[in-house]
Write an enzyme that holds these catalytic residues in place. Structure first.
Site, short mmCIF file in Angstrom:
data_model
loop_
_atom_site.label_atom_id
_atom_site.label_comp_id
_atom_site.label_asym_id
_atom_site.label_seq_id
_atom_site.Cartn_x
_atom_site.Cartn_y
_atom_site.Cartn_z
N THR A 377 1.03 -1.30 -0.45
CA THR A 377 -0.36 0.15 0.43
C THR A 377 1.41 1.53 0.06
O THR A 377 1.95 1.39 -0.55
CB THR A 377 -0.96 0.08 1.35
OG1 THR A 377 -0.96 -1.31 1.71
CG2 THR A 377 -2.27 1.09 1.19
N THR A 395 -3.88 1.72 -2.46
CA THR A 395 -3.18 0.89 -2.63
C THR A 395 -3.70 0.34 -4.13
O THR A 395 -5.04 0.29 -4.52
CB THR A 395 -3.60 -0.10 -1.31
OG1 THR A 395 -3.12 -1.56 -1.76
CG2 THR A 395 -5.76 -0.34 -1.69
N SER A 431 -11.21 -3.57 4.33
CA SER A 431 -9.78 -3.32 3.74
C SER A 431 -9.24 -2.57 5.52
O SER A 431 -10.07 -2.18 6.26
CB SER A 431 -9.31 -1.59 3.41
OG SER A 431 -8.24 -1.02 3.25
N GLY A 452 0.82 -1.47 4.22
CA GLY A 452 1.10 -3.18 4.82
C GLY A 452 0.46 -3.83 4.92
O GLY A 452 0.33 -4.44 6.17
#
Length: 533
Positions: A377, A395, A431, A452
């Site tokens: 990301t 991302t 997410s 991450g």
């Protein structure tokens, strides 16, 4: 100040600030530039979320522009790949990046659209020097890149990944950015480009249609809000993962670790933080989804009351089975006065009947070795001279997303983030992204977030506690070692730098420490700290 993962992108934001732009202009310019110079992590084919603070009006907003499932019924079923492997195109959800950046710019920006896109356009058209990280990510994803011959010609000329120091020119992306600068969102979502994108995604087994592209809209939402140690903490609501970061901060307070005065050299503090992270992540795995189509009690999960109810799990050795907590009572509580003044994320409506049973907590049995999915990301943080601030995380999912490339754009892989409970049509994917802003009285104190995947929330919480509790210099706090327990096992990854006694304390608590070294493994945190006057 502008903080991002790539120097060229940071300078794009700085250039816009110097031209008279505000924090939103700079954030948008930085994000467009990152789409050019950090294509394995983010891009126009991805999506994200932003938490925005406008100082003069004391207004906070949150914009969700993550990947969305489309209208076709197949979105409600998992991709089994039939008898073969999973299809690359099925990973691609309808991309929201262009919509999100232009939507927030239209509402809050000062400069023209052409001005904020100009730095990214120049980087795509003229090229930029490939970084060591980009070279390594191309090499790591070489099999995925090779599936797209036109992309491979850019990223792997002569069949080999670009080396650090070489020039990457992206004429297809430059042409698209130029169209967007002139025509806005329609150039991306209602155009020949959108038609070609949908066709190619379907050609590679995906579901995105022209209608999905044309129908995409970013969503303005109210941010999560809680008070913690005198700060007003503004987090990312569902389907983003801001509630878990806020939960970690409250659990850290409940555990007593914030009274220890240190972290790296204090075994009990590190062991307690590992337990804090694991509990919060278990709750986060349960209470997630798109609030437009399901009830998500995120206000309760992020509250001090819910943390107090979970506090008994913070003491003693690990248990082999944990159950996600019940945040519904805490969700119904009125917000604090500081949060109420900012019109925060509302309480959810608790479902009845069968749906209520489906929202009960569920037991998680620990496994000795369970690998969690990894993705990459990009996060950026901006504060301008007027005190406006933006925390934005974007991302494309895993490296180079789904591996589907169309006219210079890598399509995301976040369509695979749905789970059996949240999967369906016309909704945002889940997410862990958590762009966060912390206010101290009337001004910004910290703008923070991370890249991450599953490392985002623990990394953000650990850096925040280091800065705002233990008083560490921001540079020290960002570079200091971190740990990361996997929520579904006893394993805890430990970055080098902790004292040896920390490993002993983790073992005594019941964890299985694993020493890990990785340049972006423990979360790429980017923050702006505003020092008190």
């Amino acid at each position: 100040m502008v903080s991002s993962s790539q120097q060229q992108a940071t300078m794009a934001g700085v250039t816009v600030l110097r031209a008279g732009g505000n924090a939103v202009d700079a954030a948008v310019a930085t994000a467009f530039a990152l789409s050019v110079v950090d294509p394995s992590q983010t891009g126009l084919g991805g999506g994200g979320a932003a938490t925005i603070w406008m100082s003069r009006d004391r207004r906070v907003d949150h914009l969700s522009f993550y990947g969305r499932a489309g209208e076709r019924a197949e979105w409600a079923a998992p991709d089994t790949g039939g008898r073969g492997p999973e299809r690359a195109g099925r990973g691609a959800a309808t991309p929201g990046m262009v919509s999100g950046l232009l939507t927030m710019h239209a509402k809050y920006g000062r400069l023209s659209r052409e001005q904020v896109i100009a730095p990214a356009l120049a980087l795509a058209r003229n090229g930029f020097t490939v970084s060591p990280l980009l070279s390594r990510t191309i090499a790591s994803a070489r099999d995925r890149v090779k599936e797209e011959p036109h992309a491979a010609a850019r990223f792997m000329p002569d069949g080999e990944p670009l080396r650090p120091g070489e020039l990457l020119v992206q004429p297809e992306l430059a042409a698209l950015l130029e169209l967007i600068a002139v025509a806005g969102q329609n150039a991306f979502y209602r155009s020949a480009f959108a038609e070609r994108l949908a066709y190619h995604v379907q050609e590679r087994g995906g579901l995105i249609t022209e209608q999905d592209m044309a129908a995409y809209e970013s969503t303005w939402m109210r941010p999560l809000c809680t008070t913690w140690r005198g700060y007003t903490v503004l987090g990312a609501p569902p389907p983003m993962g801001g509630a878990v970061v806020l939960s970690m901060l409250h659990l850290a307070e409940q555990s007593g670790l914030t009274q220890s005065g240190g972290y790296t050299e204090t075994p009990a503090t590190a062991a307690s933080f590992a337990q804090v992270i694991r509990i919060a992540q278990i709750d986060g795995q349960r209470w997630r989804g798109d609030p437009a189509v399901m009830s998500v009690p995120a206000r309760g999960v992020s509250s001090a009351r819910f943390a107090a109810e979970r506090a008994s799990l913070l003491v003693g050795p690990l248990k082999d089975t944990l159950t996600a907590g019940d945040p519904w009572s805490a969700d119904a509580e009125a917000p604090t006065a500081a949060c109420a003044a900012l019109d925060p994320y509302p309480a959810a409506v608790r479902p009845a009947g069968r749906e209520a049973r489906e929202t009960d907590g569920f037991p998680v049995t620990l496994h000795e070795e369970l690998q969690e999915d990894s993705s990459f990301t990009s996060h950026l943080s901006v504060v301008d001279a007027d005190g406006n601030a933006v925390a934005m995380t974007t991302t494309v999912g895993v490296l180079f997303g789904s591996g589907v490339w169309s006219d210079g754009v890598w399509l995301n892989s976040v369509g695979r983030n749905f789970d059996p409970r949240t999967r369906g049509t016309n909704r945002y994917s889940n997410s862990t992204m958590a762009p966060t802003i912390m206010l101290d009285g009337s001004g910004v104190r910290l703008v923070v977030g991370a890249a991450g995947s599953q490392y985002i929330q623990p990394a953000t919480a650990q850096v925040t506690v280091r800065m705002l509790v233990f008083g560490e210099d921001p540079g020290m706090a960002l570079s200091a070692p971190r740990l990361h327990p996997t929520w579904s096992s006893r394993q805890v990854e430990v970055e080098p730098g902790f004292s040896p006694a920390v490993y002993g304390a983790l073992v005594q608590r019941g964890f299985k420490p694993l020493s890990r070294v990785g340049d972006i493994l423990f979360g790429g945190v980017h923050a702006v700290y505003v020092a008190p006057d």
